[in-house]
Each structure stands twice: as C-alpha cells, then as structure tokens.
Design a protein around this motif. Structure first.
Motif, mmCIF file in Angstrom:
data_model
loop_
_atom_site.group_PDB
_atom_site.id
_atom_site.type_symbol
_atom_site.label_atom_id
_atom_site.label_comp_id
_atom_site.label_asym_id
_atom_site.label_seq_id
_atom_site.Cartn_x
_atom_site.Cartn_y
_atom_site.Cartn_z
ATOM 1 N N CYS A 139 -28.479 28.027 23.173
ATOM 2 C CA CYS A 139 -29.641 27.579 24.219
ATOM 3 C C CYS A 139 -30.277 28.898 24.830
ATOM 4 O O CYS A 139 -31.373 28.845 25.220
ATOM 5 N N LEU A 161 -38.406 31.896 23.595
ATOM 6 C CA LEU A 161 -39.623 31.181 24.131
ATOM 7 C C LEU A 161 -40.272 31.839 25.185
ATOM 8 O O LEU A 161 -41.273 32.079 25.147
ATOM 9 N N CYS A 212 -33.852 30.144 24.531
ATOM 10 C CA CYS A 212 -34.811 30.277 25.850
ATOM 11 C C CYS A 212 -35.429 31.688 26.062
ATOM 12 O O CYS A 212 -36.301 31.823 26.542
ATOM 13 N N LEU A 245 -35.351 20.914 22.700
ATOM 14 C CA LEU A 245 -34.124 21.375 23.370
ATOM 15 C C LEU A 245 -33.516 20.197 24.097
ATOM 16 O O LEU A 245 -34.080 19.147 24.512
ATOM 17 N N PRO A 246 -32.201 20.210 24.510
ATOM 18 C CA PRO A 246 -31.063 21.262 24.148
ATOM 19 C C PRO A 246 -30.641 21.169 22.734
ATOM 20 O O PRO A 246 -30.007 22.054 22.072
ATOM 21 N N VAL A 257 -44.073 26.801 21.238
ATOM 22 C CA VAL A 257 -43.182 26.798 22.735
ATOM 23 C C VAL A 257 -43.281 25.298 22.878
ATOM 24 O O VAL A 257 -41.921 24.816 23.343
ATOM 25 N N ALA A 258 -44.384 24.544 22.923
ATOM 26 C CA ALA A 258 -44.260 23.150 23.590
ATOM 27 C C ALA A 258 -43.311 22.261 22.619
ATOM 28 O O ALA A 258 -42.522 21.454 22.781
ATOM 29 N N GLN A 259 -43.434 22.463 21.296
ATOM 30 C CA GLN A 259 -42.587 21.847 20.106
ATOM 31 C C GLN A 259 -41.148 22.128 20.406
ATOM 32 O O GLN A 259 -40.386 21.144 20.561
ATOM 33 N N ALA A 260 -40.863 23.417 20.712
ATOM 34 C CA ALA A 260 -39.378 23.721 20.872
ATOM 35 C C ALA A 260 -38.787 23.216 22.146
ATOM 36 O O ALA A 260 -37.635 22.742 22.271
ATOM 37 N N LEU A 261 -39.529 23.286 23.515
ATOM 38 C CA LEU A 261 -39.045 22.645 24.639
ATOM 39 C C LEU A 261 -38.783 21.278 24.400
ATOM 40 O O LEU A 261 -37.886 20.643 24.973
ATOM 41 N N ALA A 262 -39.796 20.705 23.459
ATOM 42 C CA ALA A 262 -39.402 19.067 23.401
ATOM 43 C C ALA A 262 -38.131 18.962 22.682
ATOM 44 O O ALA A 262 -37.612 17.994 22.785
#
Length: 123
Positions: free
Chosen positions: A7, A14, A11, A87-88, A80-85
C-alpha cells in the motif's frame, strides 16, 4: 490481502503522479499565458495586422500543444482516481502500471519505485 508495504508503494507512486500533474499543469499554464501575452503585444503593435496568417498558425500550434498536454493531465488524474477507488485490496504496484496510457505515466512510476523511500527501503 496486500501488505502495508504494498500500500505504501502504491501511495508513493500515486503521490508522484499527482506531483507530475501539478508540475505539468503549472508549466503548461505559464507557457500559455506567456505566449498569449506575446501574441497580444504583437497585435497591439500592429504586427498582427501585417501577418495574420503567421499569428493564426501560432494560435493553432498553441491550441494543439495545450490540447495534448491537457489530455495527458486528464489521463494521469483519471488513473489516480481509479487507483484510489481500488485501494487498499484491489490494486498493487503492477496493477497500477497496467492502468497507464502514456509513457509519461510509466516514467513517473519507474522513477518513483527506483528512488529510495523515506523509510530507507527501495521500491
């Protein structure tokens, strides 16, 4: 399930992608403003009247360059938005790289993972 280290790596990448977006946006905006100021000066001094075709070509070049840069910025923000959605648990560093469209995104990814982290572990 991902480890804390996984993680942290996602991060870090990102954060680097967002820093690159910010730098590109600021550079692009600054260049656009400077170019438009020069263009305005040329029109005010009468140079624009003498060579309207040259000015039209300059504006076309500016618009094309800005469109390309804004598309790259949009792509980077979208990832970035896709990846944050995700996580984790539903994304890892390799999965993150699979979302990229441009070489610029891959370059930021590689550079971030090659740089030593604040905790001293590389990549």
């Amino acid at each position: 399930m991902q480890t804390h280290k996984d993680c942290v790596r996602v991060c870090r990448v990102l954060a680097a992608q967002l820093a690159e977006v910010q730098a590109r946006f600021e550079k692009s905006s600054g260049e656009l403003i400077a170019t438009l100021d020069r263009l305005d000066g040329a029109v005010v001094t009468g140079e624009g009247k003498e060579d309207a075709g040259r000015l039209r070509n300059l504006v076309d070049d500016i618009l094309f360059s800005q469109a390309q840069e804004h598309d790259l910025i949009r792509q980077m923000m979208e990832v970035v938005a896709q990846a944050l959605a995700l996580l984790p648990d539903d994304i890892d560093v390799e999965g993150l790289a699979a979302l990229y469209i441009s070489e610029a995104q891959h370059r930021v990814h590689r550079q971030t993972l090659m740089a030593p982290s604040e905790t001293g572990d590389a990549g």
